[in-house]
Scaffold this motif. Structure first.
Motif, mmCIF file in Angstrom:
data_model
loop_
_atom_site.group_PDB
_atom_site.id
_atom_site.type_symbol
_atom_site.label_atom_id
_atom_site.label_comp_id
_atom_site.label_asym_id
_atom_site.label_seq_id
_atom_site.Cartn_x
_atom_site.Cartn_y
_atom_site.Cartn_z
ATOM 1 N N ALA A 43 0.807 -1.220 0.000
ATOM 2 C CA ALA A 43 0.000 0.000 0.000
ATOM 3 C C ALA A 43 0.843 1.274 0.000
ATOM 4 O O ALA A 43 0.294 2.375 0.088
ATOM 5 C CB ALA A 43 -0.932 0.003 1.203
ATOM 6 N N THR A 44 2.160 1.148 -0.090
ATOM 7 C CA THR A 44 2.999 2.350 -0.144
ATOM 8 C C THR A 44 2.887 3.002 -1.515
ATOM 9 O O THR A 44 2.411 2.396 -2.479
ATOM 10 C CB THR A 44 4.473 1.994 0.115
ATOM 11 O OG1 THR A 44 4.934 1.104 -0.922
ATOM 12 C CG2 THR A 44 4.645 1.322 1.468
ATOM 13 N N ARG A 45 3.342 4.233 -1.590
ATOM 14 C CA ARG A 45 3.312 4.926 -2.882
ATOM 15 C C ARG A 45 4.158 4.163 -3.906
ATOM 16 O O ARG A 45 3.748 3.975 -5.048
ATOM 17 C CB ARG A 45 3.827 6.364 -2.729
ATOM 18 C CG ARG A 45 3.798 7.157 -4.027
ATOM 19 C CD ARG A 45 4.270 8.581 -3.799
ATOM 20 N NE ARG A 45 3.303 9.353 -3.032
ATOM 21 C CZ ARG A 45 2.285 10.019 -3.583
ATOM 22 N NH1 ARG A 45 2.096 9.983 -4.904
ATOM 23 N NH2 ARG A 45 1.465 10.711 -2.828
ATOM 24 N N PHE A 46 5.363 3.734 -3.500
ATOM 25 C CA PHE A 46 6.216 2.981 -4.419
ATOM 26 C C PHE A 46 5.549 1.663 -4.785
ATOM 27 O O PHE A 46 5.588 1.240 -5.953
ATOM 28 C CB PHE A 46 7.582 2.711 -3.774
ATOM 29 C CG PHE A 46 8.596 2.120 -4.716
ATOM 30 C CD1 PHE A 46 9.485 2.935 -5.397
ATOM 31 C CD2 PHE A 46 8.675 0.745 -4.933
ATOM 32 C CE1 PHE A 46 10.425 2.391 -6.284
ATOM 33 C CE2 PHE A 46 9.597 0.203 -5.806
ATOM 34 C CZ PHE A 46 10.477 1.030 -6.487
ATOM 35 N N GLY A 47 4.938 0.991 -3.812
ATOM 36 C CA GLY A 47 4.273 -0.283 -4.080
ATOM 37 C C GLY A 47 3.135 -0.139 -5.069
ATOM 38 O O GLY A 47 2.959 -0.983 -5.972
ATOM 39 N N ARG A 48 2.345 0.917 -4.935
ATOM 40 C CA ARG A 48 1.242 1.140 -5.890
ATOM 41 C C ARG A 48 1.781 1.465 -7.285
ATOM 42 O O ARG A 48 1.257 0.992 -8.285
ATOM 43 C CB ARG A 48 0.341 2.272 -5.392
ATOM 44 C CG ARG A 48 -0.410 1.951 -4.096
ATOM 45 C CD ARG A 48 -1.534 2.938 -3.843
ATOM 46 N NE ARG A 48 -1.073 4.326 -3.815
ATOM 47 C CZ ARG A 48 -0.649 4.944 -2.719
ATOM 48 N NH1 ARG A 48 -0.599 4.285 -1.557
ATOM 49 N NH2 ARG A 48 -0.260 6.207 -2.765
ATOM 50 N N ASP A 49 2.852 2.293 -7.315
ATOM 51 C CA ASP A 49 3.425 2.678 -8.608
ATOM 52 C C ASP A 49 4.025 1.492 -9.358
ATOM 53 O O ASP A 49 4.161 1.538 -10.588
ATOM 54 C CB ASP A 49 4.508 3.742 -8.415
ATOM 55 C CG ASP A 49 3.945 5.094 -7.990
ATOM 56 O OD1 ASP A 49 2.711 5.274 -8.069
ATOM 57 O OD2 ASP A 49 4.745 5.961 -7.569
ATOM 58 N N HIS A 50 4.397 0.436 -8.625
ATOM 59 C CA HIS A 50 5.088 -0.698 -9.252
ATOM 60 C C HIS A 50 4.300 -1.999 -9.143
ATOM 61 O O HIS A 50 4.863 -3.086 -9.325
ATOM 62 C CB HIS A 50 6.477 -0.868 -8.643
ATOM 63 C CG HIS A 50 7.406 0.265 -8.977
ATOM 64 N ND1 HIS A 50 7.410 1.444 -8.265
ATOM 65 C CD2 HIS A 50 8.334 0.405 -9.966
ATOM 66 C CE1 HIS A 50 8.318 2.268 -8.787
ATOM 67 N NE2 HIS A 50 8.884 1.659 -9.814
ATOM 68 N N GLY A 51 3.023 -1.905 -8.868
ATOM 69 C CA GLY A 51 2.160 -3.082 -8.927
ATOM 70 C C GLY A 51 2.501 -4.182 -7.959
ATOM 71 O O GLY A 51 2.441 -5.365 -8.302
ATOM 72 N N PHE A 52 2.837 -3.827 -6.711
ATOM 73 C CA PHE A 52 3.172 -4.848 -5.733
ATOM 74 C C PHE A 52 2.013 -5.830 -5.517
ATOM 75 O O PHE A 52 2.242 -6.989 -5.158
ATOM 76 C CB PHE A 52 3.549 -4.207 -4.392
ATOM 77 C CG PHE A 52 4.985 -3.718 -4.323
ATOM 78 C CD1 PHE A 52 5.759 -3.576 -5.467
ATOM 79 C CD2 PHE A 52 5.571 -3.399 -3.093
ATOM 80 C CE1 PHE A 52 7.068 -3.122 -5.396
ATOM 81 C CE2 PHE A 52 6.880 -2.955 -3.019
ATOM 82 C CZ PHE A 52 7.624 -2.810 -4.165
ATOM 83 N N GLU A 85 5.700 12.768 4.477
ATOM 84 C CA GLU A 85 4.672 11.862 3.935
ATOM 85 C C GLU A 85 4.905 10.444 4.440
ATOM 86 O O GLU A 85 5.974 9.877 4.237
ATOM 87 C CB GLU A 85 4.700 11.867 2.406
ATOM 88 C CG GLU A 85 3.660 10.950 1.796
ATOM 89 C CD GLU A 85 3.698 10.945 0.271
ATOM 90 O OE1 GLU A 85 3.683 9.837 -0.315
ATOM 91 O OE2 GLU A 85 3.735 12.033 -0.328
ATOM 92 N N PRO A 86 3.912 9.840 5.085
ATOM 93 C CA PRO A 86 4.064 8.450 5.521
ATOM 94 C C PRO A 86 3.867 7.497 4.345
ATOM 95 O O PRO A 86 3.261 7.858 3.332
ATOM 96 C CB PRO A 86 2.950 8.286 6.556
ATOM 97 C CG PRO A 86 1.889 9.243 6.105
ATOM 98 C CD PRO A 86 2.615 10.417 5.491
ATOM 99 N N ARG A 87 4.423 6.314 4.451
ATOM 100 C CA ARG A 87 4.191 5.236 3.492
ATOM 101 C C ARG A 87 4.612 5.599 2.068
ATOM 102 O O ARG A 87 3.991 5.167 1.095
ATOM 103 C CB ARG A 87 2.713 4.814 3.515
ATOM 104 C CG ARG A 87 2.218 4.442 4.892
ATOM 105 C CD ARG A 87 0.718 4.269 4.953
ATOM 106 N NE ARG A 87 0.326 3.007 4.333
ATOM 107 C CZ ARG A 87 0.236 1.849 4.982
ATOM 108 N NH1 ARG A 87 0.516 1.799 6.277
ATOM 109 N NH2 ARG A 87 -0.133 0.753 4.358
ATOM 110 N N ALA A 88 5.676 6.384 1.935
ATOM 111 C CA ALA A 88 6.192 6.673 0.594
ATOM 112 C C ALA A 88 6.918 5.453 0.041
ATOM 113 O O ALA A 88 6.682 5.020 -1.091
ATOM 114 C CB ALA A 88 7.125 7.876 0.634
ATOM 115 N N LEU A 89 7.806 4.871 0.853
ATOM 116 C CA LEU A 89 8.558 3.682 0.455
ATOM 117 C C LEU A 89 8.232 2.470 1.313
ATOM 118 O O LEU A 89 8.315 1.339 0.836
ATOM 119 C CB LEU A 89 10.065 3.959 0.532
ATOM 120 C CG LEU A 89 10.663 4.797 -0.599
ATOM 121 C CD1 LEU A 89 12.051 5.296 -0.212
ATOM 122 C CD2 LEU A 89 10.727 4.001 -1.898
#
Length: 580
Positions: A43-52, A85-89
């Motif tokens: 649910a992190t920003r990076f995770g959403r951007d990369h389809g975790f 910002e929380p949960r960025a990475l």
């Protein structure tokens, strides 16, 4: 204290037994760890951007997330560092950042989370546990460690940042911190001469059984400081004081003085030791020293042989492990060599064979596919939010512990040199040279820099446009170049300030040098359409091509040199100071 050590050994022994089991199934351990990291950070920003959400296997991970350097992560880090910002990475909050140099001149901030702190703590405990098994007297005296502060400032969002060595110290068990010969406050002394002096002023009052700090050059600076200032140190120990001439902040000085008392007996003993042969050596004042912990691999290994001048030859030296600001990645369990067991339960690793690194689609290997004796680039995934991060390090597989690779650091990779941890990037050299030419009013046709590992310094080779400038103007160019690099690279600045990196020199090259160098490379088989002359490397320059060597502040040498080294910078109008 003894009861605490025994209790800690029992607990850590259980942790070691778990590690033993994991090393028999390294790939299964790695795969579980990767999917756990991905699952926790979907649910992190990076995770959403990369389809975790769609990642079910390591193969899925490779398809969804490309290999990248720090600049790919910088926007995410800045969201946390600058805006909170929380949960960025990571789903876990960022507790702090470790600070290290970047290729662009902008420092890198590496996120630290609760899990990464736990990883540091466990690997530190295991290192001490295995060292204690081989050296039962390890904790018979005080422990001396030299670190930089874990907190050196705060980001705009108020998150602290500092040195990885300070973080590792803070991750050490309390009973280890309580056994320290020197309190943590000393790490906050910014003047390096004062820091070395105060460290030895305090440590000389104790019987030290373990000495540990990553860089062996730091150890050399400490013992050289003790010998150089032995009379003043002995007087301070006798009087319970710290010399007023040393630049120690008043708050730190006051805190230290409150703990000190007059110690004429120790001072008298040290005076006798110094009087025996005119030198004050750790082999004499720390006769119970059981172990030295420092890096033994890569370029820093060159300085290890110098320890023999100061320490008993029977004193064991154990590598502290392959570690960087980004992560701790290995656990040495032997005094032999520099290799350690790959920390398979702390980070997920992929490896690219050295020969594949410039391929359009380089082969990436898991830890179970590595071969003994081969050299690989490391691609790192951590619980701190680095995903398929190209750390640009080369490691060699030195063997296996059970089925898990033993790895040792070889050197930094593409376009980076590092003599003593400064990690200088070619882009920084190019930009600094441009600034220095403007500042000194000198036009340079060709240049290159080489890391002189043996002398622990950088040599900058230049071929100017037109007639060669005089020595004074070349010295101005070198001063400006050194200053620009210190601005561009925080670790270069720190190593220069602490004199772990010596004064740089500038080599004025003979006309046509660069073309001759390039032609020689082509004759050796380089393709003309692909050939790029390396502007930064560890390869020494041909002494026959050197017209003159210039030091800072106008020091110059005129000899052409000996062997494969450049001209001796001590042969000239005034001698330069060698860094050793």
């Amino acid at each position: 204290m003894e009861l605490l050590i025994k209790a800690a050994a029992i607990v850590t022994g259980l942790e070691w037994a778990r590690w033993e089991r994991l090393t028999r199934a390294p790939q299964e351990t790695q795969d579980r760890l990767l999917l756990d990291i991905i699952g926790r950070n979907r649910a992190t920003r990076f995770g959403r951007d990369h389809g975790f959400d769609s990642i079910r296997t390591p193969g899925d991970y490779r398809k969804r997330v490309p290999v990248g350097d720090y600049e790919r992560f910088r926007p995410y880090v800045e969201r946390a560092a600058d805006h909170g910002e929380p949960r960025a990475l990571t789903a876990e909050p960022v507790l702090s950042f470790t600070l290290t140099s970047g290729s662009t001149g902008r420092p890198k901030l590496i996120p630290v989370t609760r899990t990464t702190r736990h990883n540091h703590r466990q690997l530190t405990r295991l290192w001490y546990y295995r060292a204690l098994m081989d050296h039962p007297g390890l904790f018979g005296g005080k422990l001396l460690g030299v670190v930089s502060p874990a907190v050196e400032g705060h980001t705009p969002a108020g998150i602290p940042f500092g040195a990885a060595s300070g973080l590792i110290y803070e991750s050490s068990p309390l009973w280890i911190q309580n056994a320290a010969a020197v309190p943590y406050e000393v790490s906050r002394i910014k003047d390096f001469d004062a820091k070395y002096y105060v460290t030895m002023r305090l440590a000389l009052e104790h019987d030290v059984s373990f000495l540990g700090t990553p860089n062996p050059s730091t150890i050399l600076k400490l013992v050289e400081t003790a010998d150089r200032h032995k009379d003043e140190l002995i007087k301070d120990i006798h009087d319970g004081s710290i010399g007023a001439r040393w630049d120690v902040p008043a708050s730190i000085r006051g805190e230290l003085l409150r703990r000190l008392t007059k110690n004429p007996a120790r001072a008298s003993w040290l005076e006798k030791l110094a009087g025996s042969d005119g030198r004050l050596r750790p082999s004499a004042y720390w006769p119970g020293l059981q172990l030295i912990g420092c890096w033994k691999g890569g370029s820093v290994a060159v300085r290890l042989h110098e320890l023999e001048r100061w320490f008993d030859k029977t004193t064991a030296i154990r590598d502290l492990g392959y570690m960087a600001s980004e992560a701790q990645m290995s656990l040495p369990v032997s005094d032999s060599g520099s290799a350690g067991i790959l920390a398979i339960d702390k980070n997920f690793y992929e490896f690219i064979p050295e020969s594949e690194i410039d391929a359009a689609r380089p082969v990436t290997l898991d830890c179970s596919e590595l071969e003994e004796g081969q050299v690989y680039y490391v691609v790192l995934t951590t619980a701190g939010g680095l995903y398929r991060y190209d750390i640009n390090d080369l490691v060699r597989v030195a063997g296996f512990y059970n089925r898990t690779p033993l790895i040792e650091f070889v050197r930094k990779g593409r376009d980076v040199t590092s003599i003593t941890g400064e990690k200088l990037h070619v882009n920084q050299v190019i930009e600094a040279m441009a600034q220095a030419q403007s500042a000194a009013g000198i036009a340079v046709r060709h240049f290159r820099a080489w890391a002189d590992v043996e002398r622990s310094r950088y040599a900058f080779c230049v071929e100017p446009v037109g007639a060669a400038p005089d020595t004074e103007r070349l010295s101005q160019l070198l001063d400006a170049l050194d200053a620009a690099l210190q601005l561009a690279n925080i670790e270069y600045r720190e190593k220069r300030a602490s004199r772990r990196l010596g004064e740089p020199v500038l080599c004025l090259m003979k006309a046509g040098w660069f073309e001759r160098r390039s032609e020689a490379a082509l004759h050796r088989g380089a393709r003309d359409v692909q050939f790029k002359a390396p502007l930064l490397s560890t390869a020494a320059e041909d002494p026959a091509e050197i017209e003159r060597i210039v030091g800072r502040a106008g020091n110059a040498g005129n000899e052409a040199g000996r062997g494969t080294e450049p001209a001796d910078p001590g042969a000239g109008d005034r001698k330069l100071t060698h860094p050793r």
